[in-house]
Design a protein around this motif. Structure first.
Motif, PDB file in Angstrom:
ATOM      1  N   THR A  83       0.843  -1.197   0.000  1.00  0.00           N
ATOM      2  CA  THR A  83       0.000   0.000   0.000  1.00  0.00           C
ATOM      3  C   THR A  83       0.878   1.247   0.000  1.00  0.00           C
ATOM      4  N   ILE A  84       0.224   2.392   0.104  1.00  0.00           N
ATOM      5  CA  ILE A  84       0.918   3.675   0.062  1.00  0.00           C
ATOM      6  C   ILE A  84       0.730   4.378   1.395  1.00  0.00           C
ATOM      7  N   GLY A  85       1.166   5.619   1.494  1.00  0.00           N
ATOM      8  CA  GLY A  85       1.162   6.347   2.756  1.00  0.00           C
ATOM      9  C   GLY A  85      -0.182   6.381   3.450  1.00  0.00           C
ATOM     10  N   SER A  86      -0.163   6.419   4.768  1.00  0.00           N
ATOM     11  CA  SER A  86      -1.374   6.342   5.570  1.00  0.00           C
ATOM     12  C   SER A  86      -2.243   7.590   5.481  1.00  0.00           C
ATOM     13  N   GLU A  87      -1.736   8.659   4.837  1.00  0.00           N
ATOM     14  CA  GLU A  87      -2.547   9.879   4.758  1.00  0.00           C
ATOM     15  C   GLU A  87      -3.634   9.777   3.702  1.00  0.00           C
ATOM     16  N   VAL A 201     -14.899  24.043 -13.552  1.00  0.00           N
ATOM     17  CA  VAL A 201     -13.465  23.751 -13.544  1.00  0.00           C
ATOM     18  C   VAL A 201     -13.236  22.432 -12.802  1.00  0.00           C
ATOM     19  N   HIS A 202     -12.312  21.649 -13.315  1.00  0.00           N
ATOM     20  CA  HIS A 202     -11.924  20.412 -12.635  1.00  0.00           C
ATOM     21  C   HIS A 202     -10.557  20.591 -11.987  1.00  0.00           C
ATOM     22  N   VAL A 203     -10.493  20.499 -10.655  1.00  0.00           N
ATOM     23  CA  VAL A 203      -9.211  20.464  -9.950  1.00  0.00           C
ATOM     24  C   VAL A 203      -8.783  19.004  -9.943  1.00  0.00           C
ATOM     25  N   SER A 204      -7.856  18.660 -10.834  1.00  0.00           N
ATOM     26  CA  SER A 204      -7.507  17.263 -11.077  1.00  0.00           C
ATOM     27  C   SER A 204      -6.432  16.773 -10.117  1.00  0.00           C
ATOM     28  N   GLY A 205      -6.403  15.452  -9.941  1.00  0.00           N
ATOM     29  CA  GLY A 205      -5.393  14.837  -9.093  1.00  0.00           C
ATOM     30  C   GLY A 205      -4.037  14.798  -9.769  1.00  0.00           C
ATOM     31  N   PRO A 206      -3.000  14.437  -9.019  1.00  0.00           N
ATOM     32  CA  PRO A 206      -1.635  14.451  -9.559  1.00  0.00           C
ATOM     33  C   PRO A 206      -1.430  13.404 -10.648  1.00  0.00           C
ATOM     34  N   SER A 207      -0.449  13.643 -11.496  1.00  0.00           N
ATOM     35  CA  SER A 207      -0.175  12.744 -12.611  1.00  0.00           C
ATOM     36  C   SER A 207       0.384  11.416 -12.116  1.00  0.00           C
ATOM     37  N   GLY A 208       0.182  10.388 -12.919  1.00  0.00           N
ATOM     38  CA  GLY A 208       0.692   9.063 -12.582  1.00  0.00           C
ATOM     39  C   GLY A 208      -0.300   8.189 -11.847  1.00  0.00           C
ATOM     40  N   GLU A 236      -1.169  19.735  -7.160  1.00  0.00           N
ATOM     41  CA  GLU A 236       0.157  19.153  -6.974  1.00  0.00           C
ATOM     42  C   GLU A 236       0.113  17.848  -6.196  1.00  0.00           C
ATOM     43  N   SER A 237      -0.937  17.639  -5.402  1.00  0.00           N
ATOM     44  CA  SER A 237      -1.061  16.410  -4.616  1.00  0.00           C
ATOM     45  C   SER A 237      -2.537  16.141  -4.379  1.00  0.00           C
ATOM     46  N   TRP A 238      -2.821  15.045  -3.641  1.00  0.00           N
ATOM     47  CA  TRP A 238      -4.204  14.722  -3.297  1.00  0.00           C
ATOM     48  C   TRP A 238      -4.668  15.445  -2.027  1.00  0.00           C
ATOM     49  N   LEU A 239      -3.811  16.165  -1.363  1.00  0.00           N
ATOM     50  CA  LEU A 239      -4.081  16.632  -0.008  1.00  0.00           C
ATOM     51  C   LEU A 239      -4.704  18.021   0.033  1.00  0.00           C
ATOM     52  N   ALA A 240      -5.315  18.338   1.186  1.00  0.00           N
ATOM     53  CA  ALA A 240      -6.064  19.582   1.343  1.00  0.00           C
ATOM     54  C   ALA A 240      -5.254  20.838   1.037  1.00  0.00           C
ATOM     55  N   PRO A 241      -3.960  20.926   1.406  1.00  0.00           N
ATOM     56  CA  PRO A 241      -3.206  22.142   1.053  1.00  0.00           C
ATOM     57  C   PRO A 241      -3.179  22.416  -0.450  1.00  0.00           C
ATOM     58  N   SER A 242      -3.163  21.357  -1.263  1.00  0.00           N
ATOM     59  CA  SER A 242      -3.193  21.573  -2.714  1.00  0.00           C
ATOM     60  C   SER A 242      -4.555  22.098  -3.153  1.00  0.00           C
ATOM     61  N   GLY A 243      -5.619  21.621  -2.511  1.00  0.00           N
ATOM     62  CA  GLY A 243      -6.946  22.153  -2.797  1.00  0.00           C
ATOM     63  C   GLY A 243      -7.059  23.605  -2.370  1.00  0.00           C
ATOM     64  N   PHE A 263     -15.353  20.855  -9.715  1.00  0.00           N
ATOM     65  CA  PHE A 263     -15.339  19.424  -9.405  1.00  0.00           C
ATOM     66  C   PHE A 263     -13.919  19.078  -8.999  1.00  0.00           C
ATOM     67  N   ALA A 264     -13.741  18.752  -7.723  1.00  0.00           N
ATOM     68  CA  ALA A 264     -12.426  18.392  -7.205  1.00  0.00           C
ATOM     69  C   ALA A 264     -12.230  16.879  -7.291  1.00  0.00           C
ATOM     70  N   SER A 265     -11.000  16.443  -7.568  1.00  0.00           N
ATOM     71  CA  SER A 265     -10.738  15.033  -7.811  1.00  0.00           C
ATOM     72  C   SER A 265     -10.811  14.168  -6.554  1.00  0.00           C
ATOM     73  N   ASN A 266     -10.788  14.779  -5.378  1.00  0.00           N
ATOM     74  CA  ASN A 266     -11.106  14.021  -4.158  1.00  0.00           C
ATOM     75  C   ASN A 266     -11.604  14.977  -3.072  1.00  0.00           C
ATOM     76  N   ASP A 267     -12.041  14.427  -1.959  1.00  0.00           N
ATOM     77  CA  ASP A 267     -12.648  15.241  -0.910  1.00  0.00           C
ATOM     78  C   ASP A 267     -11.641  16.138  -0.209  1.00  0.00           C
ATOM     79  N   TYR A 268     -10.398  15.661  -0.063  1.00  0.00           N
ATOM     80  CA  TYR A 268      -9.394  16.514   0.575  1.00  0.00           C
ATOM     81  C   TYR A 268      -9.188  17.799  -0.226  1.00  0.00           C
ATOM     82  N   LEU A 269      -9.087  17.661  -1.541  1.00  0.00           N
ATOM     83  CA  LEU A 269      -8.948  18.845  -2.391  1.00  0.00           C
ATOM     84  C   LEU A 269     -10.170  19.749  -2.262  1.00  0.00           C
ATOM     85  N   ALA A 270     -11.368  19.121  -2.215  1.00  0.00           N
ATOM     86  CA  ALA A 270     -12.597  19.906  -2.084  1.00  0.00           C
ATOM     87  C   ALA A 270     -12.632  20.675  -0.775  1.00  0.00           C
ATOM     88  N   ILE A 271     -12.189  20.056   0.301  1.00  0.00           N
ATOM     89  CA  ILE A 271     -12.191  20.725   1.607  1.00  0.00           C
ATOM     90  C   ILE A 271     -11.203  21.891   1.609  1.00  0.00           C
TER      91      ILE A 271
END
Length: 353
Positions: A83-87, A201-208, A236-243, A263-271
């Motif tokens: 898996t990936i980071g716990s955040e 506007v779509h705030v998209s998630g990071p590449s890859g 730049e990332s999936w996290l709230a600071p990028s949103g 439309f944000a690519s995940n809830d953290y970005l939306a928040i």
């Protein structure tokens, strides 16, 4: 049933050593093979015999010697999880579901987590799991560098990947399970369109990341079908600071009437967006509507309550384990699970100019 306090196992008193399968057989009055069949849930055992063996197991406090069983069957009954980071809420929720499903099936779980998403790190992590003689691997790291490592290693154990990968090579033995990210993004976009929004506007998630790519495609498809331009703001990332950073940049455009919905690519970005818009003196949804993706627990308790797309992470985890234990790898199409649109208070018709 023989009294365990008076029963004398063949190699000493019951208190001298842990009870063995032979001890269970002696107490139950059956053969060693019959005890083995009961332990392995074999169908060719009479119900009365099965009950007698289970009572003997309980009476003696017998526990299976898993190390000996692994030597005899070449199976450790251990599942590896990468898996990936716990955040990251989604992957961690899926991991918990896989672990619970594995435990219910009598499997142990060993886990390794990647701190960075690069080819070399993925190879190291996968080799670490297979070196532990796991019976199979579930990968909950939906990144293209991870799948590249899986393709390169050609692991000798069954592998299931939780990732919305659409370019799976023909005949690939790896099986894929995922939520239909593209459809979820279409649902989110169509919801905004149905309210009358056109400047979305779509705030998209990071590449890859496969999920980010598929959500972007679904959003673009829905916008194109409605005859609208697709304006993207990459995060730049999936996290709230990028949103939040995206919201700071987009707020002036909202005030100018160039954007009525995001439309944000995940809830953290939306928040993060909600916070930035609030600091800019914008009201959600009166001035701008916001939609997320995932349905974090906090989404329902934020102000305003967040409209989002719900991913059934528990279903994904269970499906991944089911495919690992019984899927016909390489013979089936990737298994997609449907998401659900959850409409709350962060969306409304666009403001009238």
């Amino acid at each position: 049933m023989t009294d365990v306090n008076t029963f004398k196992p063949e190699d000493g008193n019951a208190s001298d050593r842990p009870p063995s399968m032979a001890d269970v057989a002696a107490v139950a009055g059956v053969s060693h093979q019959t005890v083995s069949r009961v332990l392995n849930d074999h169908p060719n055992v009479r119900e009365g015999t099965r009950v007698r063996v289970l009572e003997a197991i309980k009476e003696l406090g017998y526990r299976r010697n898993l190390a000996a069983r692994a030597l005899a069957t070449a199976q450790t009954r251990t599942i590896g999880i990468l898996t990936i980071g716990s955040e990251f809420f989604g992957p961690q929720s899926t991991v918990l579901a896989v672990e619970a499903a594995a435990r219910a099936q009598g499997y142990f779980v060993t886990m390794t987590s990647m701190d960075s998403y690069d080819f070399g790190g993925a190879v190291t992590a996968l080799n670490h799991l297979t070196d532990q003689s796991v019976d199979g691997v579930v990968v909950v790291a939906p990144h293209d560098k991870v799948t590249a490592a899986i393709d390169d290693l050609k692991l000798k154990v069954p592998v299931v990947v939780v990732a919305a990968r659409t370019d799976v090579p023909a005949g690939d033995p790896v099986h894929y399970v995922y939520v239909d990210q593209r459809d979820g993004a279409r649902q989110a976009t169509k919801h905004l369109l149905s309210l009358g929004h056109r400047k979305i506007v779509h705030v998209s998630g990071p590449s890859g990341w496969f999920d980010a790519t598929e959500r972007n495609i679904g959003w673009r498809e829905a916008m194109a079908a409605a005859g609208n331009d697709a304006v993207e703001f990459p995060a730049e990332s999936w996290l709230a600071p990028s949103g939040y950073a995206a919201g700071v940049s987009l707020a002036p455009r909202v005030k100018a009437g160039e954007i009525t919905a995001v439309f944000a690519s995940n809830d953290y970005l939306a928040i993060g967006l909600l916070r930035a818009f609030w600091e800019a003196g914008l009201s959600v949804p009166e001035d701008v509507s916001v939609v997320g993706f995932d349905d974090l627990q906090i989404a329902e308790f934020y102000i305003p309550k967040l409209t989002t797309v719900r991913q059934p992470f528990a279903d994904v985890g269970r499906a991944a384990l089911t495919e690992l234990l019984g899927g016909e790898r390489g013979l089936q199409e990737p298994r997609m699970i449907a998401p659900t649109m959850v409409v709350r208070a962060s969306t409304a018709p666009p403001p009238r100019n």
